[in-house]
Design an enzyme around this catalytic site. Structure first.
Site, PDB file in Angstrom:
ATOM      1  N   ASP A  93      -4.936   8.071   3.351  1.00  0.00           N
ATOM      2  CA  ASP A  93      -4.464   6.753   3.765  1.00  0.00           C
ATOM      3  C   ASP A  93      -5.368   6.221   4.870  1.00  0.00           C
ATOM      4  O   ASP A  93      -6.011   6.997   5.573  1.00  0.00           O
ATOM      5  CB  ASP A  93      -3.019   6.903   4.281  1.00  0.00           C
ATOM      6  CG  ASP A  93      -2.348   5.557   4.477  1.00  0.00           C
ATOM      7  OD1 ASP A  93      -2.847   4.555   3.930  1.00  0.00           O
ATOM      8  OD2 ASP A  93      -1.319   5.507   5.180  1.00  0.00           O
ATOM      9  N   GLU A  94      -5.424   4.920   5.044  1.00  0.00           N
ATOM     10  CA  GLU A  94      -6.231   4.300   6.111  1.00  0.00           C
ATOM     11  C   GLU A  94      -7.661   4.837   6.082  1.00  0.00           C
ATOM     12  O   GLU A  94      -8.242   5.187   7.121  1.00  0.00           O
ATOM     13  CB  GLU A  94      -5.624   4.564   7.502  1.00  0.00           C
ATOM     14  CG  GLU A  94      -4.173   4.174   7.650  1.00  0.00           C
ATOM     15  CD  GLU A  94      -3.982   2.687   7.924  1.00  0.00           C
ATOM     16  OE1 GLU A  94      -4.932   1.899   7.765  1.00  0.00           O
ATOM     17  OE2 GLU A  94      -2.833   2.325   8.272  1.00  0.00           O
ATOM     18  N   GLN A 128      -9.489  -4.106   7.840  1.00  0.00           N
ATOM     19  CA  GLN A 128      -8.591  -3.668   8.907  1.00  0.00           C
ATOM     20  C   GLN A 128      -9.138  -2.466   9.667  1.00  0.00           C
ATOM     21  O   GLN A 128      -8.397  -1.724  10.302  1.00  0.00           O
ATOM     22  CB  GLN A 128      -7.207  -3.340   8.337  1.00  0.00           C
ATOM     23  CG  GLN A 128      -6.483  -4.572   7.838  1.00  0.00           C
ATOM     24  CD  GLN A 128      -5.060  -4.262   7.417  1.00  0.00           C
ATOM     25  OE1 GLN A 128      -4.222  -3.917   8.245  1.00  0.00           O
ATOM     26  NE2 GLN A 128      -4.793  -4.357   6.134  1.00  0.00           N
ATOM     27  N   ARG A 149      -0.021  -9.891  10.491  1.00  0.00           N
ATOM     28  CA  ARG A 149       1.259  -9.257  10.810  1.00  0.00           C
ATOM     29  C   ARG A 149       2.410 -10.226  10.628  1.00  0.00           C
ATOM     30  O   ARG A 149       3.574  -9.837  10.589  1.00  0.00           O
ATOM     31  CB  ARG A 149       1.299  -8.749  12.277  1.00  0.00           C
ATOM     32  CG  ARG A 149       0.277  -7.693  12.675  1.00  0.00           C
ATOM     33  CD  ARG A 149       0.251  -6.534  11.765  1.00  0.00           C
ATOM     34  NE  ARG A 149      -0.809  -6.701  10.775  1.00  0.00           N
ATOM     35  CZ  ARG A 149      -0.895  -5.980   9.671  1.00  0.00           C
ATOM     36  NH1 ARG A 149      -0.011  -5.059   9.408  1.00  0.00           N
ATOM     37  NH2 ARG A 149      -1.875  -6.197   8.812  1.00  0.00           N
ATOM     38  N   LYS A 180       0.804  -1.210   0.000  1.00  0.00           N
ATOM     39  CA  LYS A 180       0.000   0.000   0.000  1.00  0.00           C
ATOM     40  C   LYS A 180       0.843   1.268   0.000  1.00  0.00           C
ATOM     41  O   LYS A 180       0.626   2.170  -0.829  1.00  0.00           O
ATOM     42  CB  LYS A 180      -0.886  -0.025   1.254  1.00  0.00           C
ATOM     43  CG  LYS A 180      -1.751   1.178   1.414  1.00  0.00           C
ATOM     44  CD  LYS A 180      -2.386   1.144   2.787  1.00  0.00           C
ATOM     45  CE  LYS A 180      -1.328   1.416   3.855  1.00  0.00           C
ATOM     46  NZ  LYS A 180      -1.944   1.703   5.170  1.00  0.00           N
ATOM     47  N   THR A 181       1.812   1.330   0.904  1.00  0.00           N
ATOM     48  CA  THR A 181       2.620   2.545   0.998  1.00  0.00           C
ATOM     49  C   THR A 181       3.395   2.776  -0.292  1.00  0.00           C
ATOM     50  O   THR A 181       3.546   3.900  -0.761  1.00  0.00           O
ATOM     51  CB  THR A 181       3.598   2.441   2.183  1.00  0.00           C
ATOM     52  OG1 THR A 181       2.855   2.038   3.333  1.00  0.00           O
ATOM     53  CG2 THR A 181       4.248   3.775   2.469  1.00  0.00           C
TER      54      THR A 181
END
Length: 764
Positions: free
Chosen positions: A210-211, A241, A604, A30-31
DNA sequence: TCTGTAGGCGTTTTT
DNA sequence: CGCCTACAGA
């Protein structure tokens, strides 16, 4: 650069015109996509200062700027990158007057908010055990998350009527203090963006978020507004998430984006570059049971992988010991470093036993999160002084410092000043200046003189702050000297007072660093639009000190783990009632969020995943044997799981009578949806548990070894409707206690869950 | 004004 | 159990 991206990523990067929703699964790069996209915009000639990228945390913002700089160099400096709150504050400073603030306004944190609510409750003579400052503040915050102003807020029952009385006064005091809370930052920025005069909608050609799954209503409206000229709005997120519903995140933002922007491009990033297929299969199986989600399925090219290890210990100590053994073994056998390991838990309270076990075995570890530096009393004291210096109207900070260290201006004196301020419609500080005058008769001479000395001291410090040469650190040091604060601390001579002194040194040190950085940024004769003092105060309000990278094994809550990854992950406390937490009974929306939390935890892990739980667990000092295996474990296909040597074959049962136990795994397909509803309650004196089985309610005393006692039946059933004289109608979500002490957890639609004594409700 | 303590209460957390 | 708050008493 497209060669470094997979087709979906590349699509997300190059489709730069119009609204776009990027559904970025865990570990899908994503980043990378966001930073490449910004680089692409710059490459196409978009001016950096006409690009706005909004994040939730400062860490994410920093990371983003860093990575863009790597791609495009210096140009990255001028891109607007920041958190929602920092970006809003920046826009507000430039236009403060337009929304009724002065430029040097103060930002209240949650502690200040709570103090202010307490103050208002006191002034309104509301002393009600159901209206704790905490509860009232949380209602106000929730309203603000939805963009509901004090004027628009309407009560519907006892509690919300009370909130409706408090909220406007709270808001009035906030403004009189020339202050905003976190919610206001967003609301006022939205107001500014809407009123058109500030022309904020013209300011940016491209807006990236973002998010996005964590945005609340106001945040969504704000970015939509800021992007409204071109609708070049790029939102990136993962509905799976979303774990901050409880603090206002509205999943509908992501689920309805396509409806709000018909024709929006939608890109799904489903290829995962982090975990093994085994880990992803487990994660997919857990999240697949959520109803409210966008369909997607993570895949990876890393086929297979080590099986997931599942261990059930007798109690939480043994659970911790197992983890220590596993870490030791992997450290030796596989040559892993301690930094490769992370231990997750649902709540902080679970960390202690784990810490003790690691410490006893001399394993290095770092606990992420916990008490924050700026929350320490002595740090807050210094900051409160600085705030009053910068903004005399800030009455919350003023009340904090007026008698700290003690200088003989006690509560009654202060109340007289406040009363005078309210009567004359002035700020408390102004009233204080008047009352301190020799000819003022409000106070007795002794008290008046002490007050005058305080006023004089503050004036002196304020003059010092206004001088162009004085540094912030010197200002703080002068204050610590002149108030005798350090002297008092030294006089205590305890270990704790020494810690406090060190914290203060650290604080003044951070001020020096800040000033140094600011000088570098502005150049030798740089002029800032805002004073160094205000700039510093804004920063400490909006930027938590970076937690250290962490040496050794990392320990943290699952919430804190979002966005991170580790080669080896332990997810602990996987018991129904602990993880998932079942505090609010079995509210389906809450359970879906718990499930997303489990999904975050599992995803994770890069290589190895351990799931652990305990048959018995101490909670709040009591032994609570009420937990069964987490339903999330039951969702994971059996073939992905192995049990380590020494582990139990049977899942944690909590010592329940066979008739009440959850059916064994084999008896139930993993995706069977009609699991019996279970509510566990966390009552203190004796932990009890209620189960509903085909509509028949039974309750038994857990401590009696699981015997089942019909006499203890309270007569309340889960889901039953009851009426309470204050809260109105609600639904029973939990039952605890016996006889006269039977307590119910009742969910009231407008109020939320409340624990009340059963005698006071009427059964409907 | 300060200090000691009883009692209450208890997710998750960034800004 | 442990923290934080509120309040009583010196």
């Amino acid at each position: 650069m497209e060669a470094l991206l997979n087709p979906a990523q590349s699509d997300a990067v190059t489709h730069t015109v119009g609204p776009i929703l990027i559904l970025a699964g865990a570990g899908s790069g994503k980043t990378r996509v966001i930073t490449y996209r910004i680089a692409e915009l710059l490459r196409r000639g978009v001016k950096p200062w006409r690009i706005l990228a909004v994040t939730f945390t400062n860490k994410a913002a920093q990371e983003m700027r860093h990575r863009i700089t790597q791609l495009v160099g210096e140009e990255a400096r001028d891109v607007w990158i920041g958190t929602f709150h920092a970006t809003s504050a920046r826009l507000l400073r430039q236009n403060a007057e337009r929304v009724g603030l002065r430029r040097d306004f103060t930002i209240f944190d949650d502690g200040d908010q709570k103090t202010l609510v307490s103050r208002v409750l006191k002034d309104l003579d509301i002393a009600d055990r159901f209206a704790s400052p905490r509860a009232v503040l949380s209602a106000i915050d929730q309203a603000k998350n939805r963009g509901l102003s004090a004027e628009a807020y309407r009560g519907r029952d006892y509690f919300t009527d009370l909130v409706a009385r408090v909220y406007p006064v709270y808001q009035e005091r906030l403004r009189a203090s020339n202050a905003v809370d976190f919610g206001d930052l967003l609301i006022l920025a939205l107001e500014l963006a809407r009123d058109g005069v500030a022309r904020l909608a013209d300011k940016f050609d491209h807006v990236l978020v973002d998010e996005f799954q964590d945005t609340n209503r106001v945040q969504y409206d704000l970015v939509a507004r800021l992007a409204s000229k071109w609708n070049n709005l790029c939102v990136v997120g993962d509905d799976d998430q979303s774990i901050y519903r409880w603090r206002g995140a509205d999943l509908r933002n992501i689920l309805d984006f396509e409806r709000d922007y018909p024709g929006a491009k939608v890109v799904k990033l489903e290829q995962n570059y982090r975990s093994t297929q085994v880990i992803l299969d487990a994660a997919n199986a857990v999240i697949a049971r959520n109803l409210h989600r966008k369909q997607k399925r993570l895949f990876t090219e890393q086929e297979g992988g080590e099986p997931i290890l599942y261990y059930t210990a007798d109690d939480e100590r043994r659970e911790a010991e197992f983890i220590v053994r596993a870490i030791r073994k992997l450290e030796i056998d596989d040559g892993r470093s301690f930094e490769d390991f992370a231990i997750f838990y649902r709540t902080h309270a679970q960390s202690r036993v784990l810490e003790e076990a690691l410490r006893a075995s001399d394993l290095p570890y770092t606990v992420v999160g916990g008490t924050r530096f700026y929350d320490r009393a002595e740090v807050k004291d210094v900051l409160a002084y600085l705030r009053v210096i910068a903004n005399p109207a800030d009455e919350v900070s003023l009340e904090r410092i007026v008698n700290r260290p003690a200088r003989g201006i006690g509560e009654s004196t202060y109340e007289k000043i406040v009363e005078r301020a309210r009567r004359e419609g002035r700020s408390v500080w102004e009233a204080m200046e008047r009352v301190a005058q020799p000819d003022d008769g409000t106070l007795a001479t002794g008290a008046r003189k002490k007050l005058a000395a305080f006023v004089a001291l503050m004036d002196e410090l304020r003059a010092m702050a206004a001088s162009p040469h004085a540094s912030l650190a010197e200002l703080a040091e002068t204050m610590l000297e002149r108030t005798g604060y350090l002297e008092r601390l030294a006089a205590e001579g305890t270990r704790e007072s020494e810690d406090r002194r060190e914290n203060l040194m650290e604080l003044t040190g951070s001020m020096r660093d800040f000033e140094e950085a600011m000088r570098r940024e502005l150049g030798p004769d740089g002029e800032s639009a805002i004073s160094p003092l205000s700039a510093y105060l804004e920063r400490v309000s909006l930027v938590a000190p970076a937690d250290d990278a962490g040496r050794g094994v990392s320990m943290m809550t699952v919430h804190a783990a979002k966005g991170l990854e580790f080669p080896v992950v332990f997810v602990t406390g996987l018991e129904d009632g602990v993880f998932p937490s079942l505090r609010d009974g079995e509210d389906p929306d809450v359970l879906e969020e718990e499930r997303r939390l489990a999904y975050v935890a599992i995803t994770r892990a890069r290589e190895r995943l351990f799931l652990t739980n305990a048959e018995r667990r101490h909670l709040y000092g009591q032994e609570a044997r009420v937990f069964g295996e987490s339903r999330f474990i039951q969702d994971i296909p059996e073939h992905l799981i192995a049990r380590p040597v020494g582990g139990r074959r049977r899942p944690a049962s909590g010592g329940l009578p066979a008739s009440l136990q959850r059916p064994a795994r084999a008896a139930r397909p993993a995706y069977d949806d009609d699991a019996p509803p279970v509510v566990r309650s966390f009552a203190k004196p004796e932990v009890r548990r209620v189960e509903r089985d085909e509509g028949i309610s039974v309750e038994y005393d857990a401590d009696a070894g699981g015997g089942y006692d019909e006499d203890a039946d309270s007569g309340f059933r889960l889901g039953q409707r009851v009426r309470h004289p204050m809260f109105g109608e609600g639904e029973v979500r939990g039952v605890t206690g016996v006889g006269r002490d039977v307590k119910l957890t009742v969910y009231f639609p407008q109020i939320g869950p409340k624990t009340i004594v059963a005698r006071f409700v009427e059964v409907l």
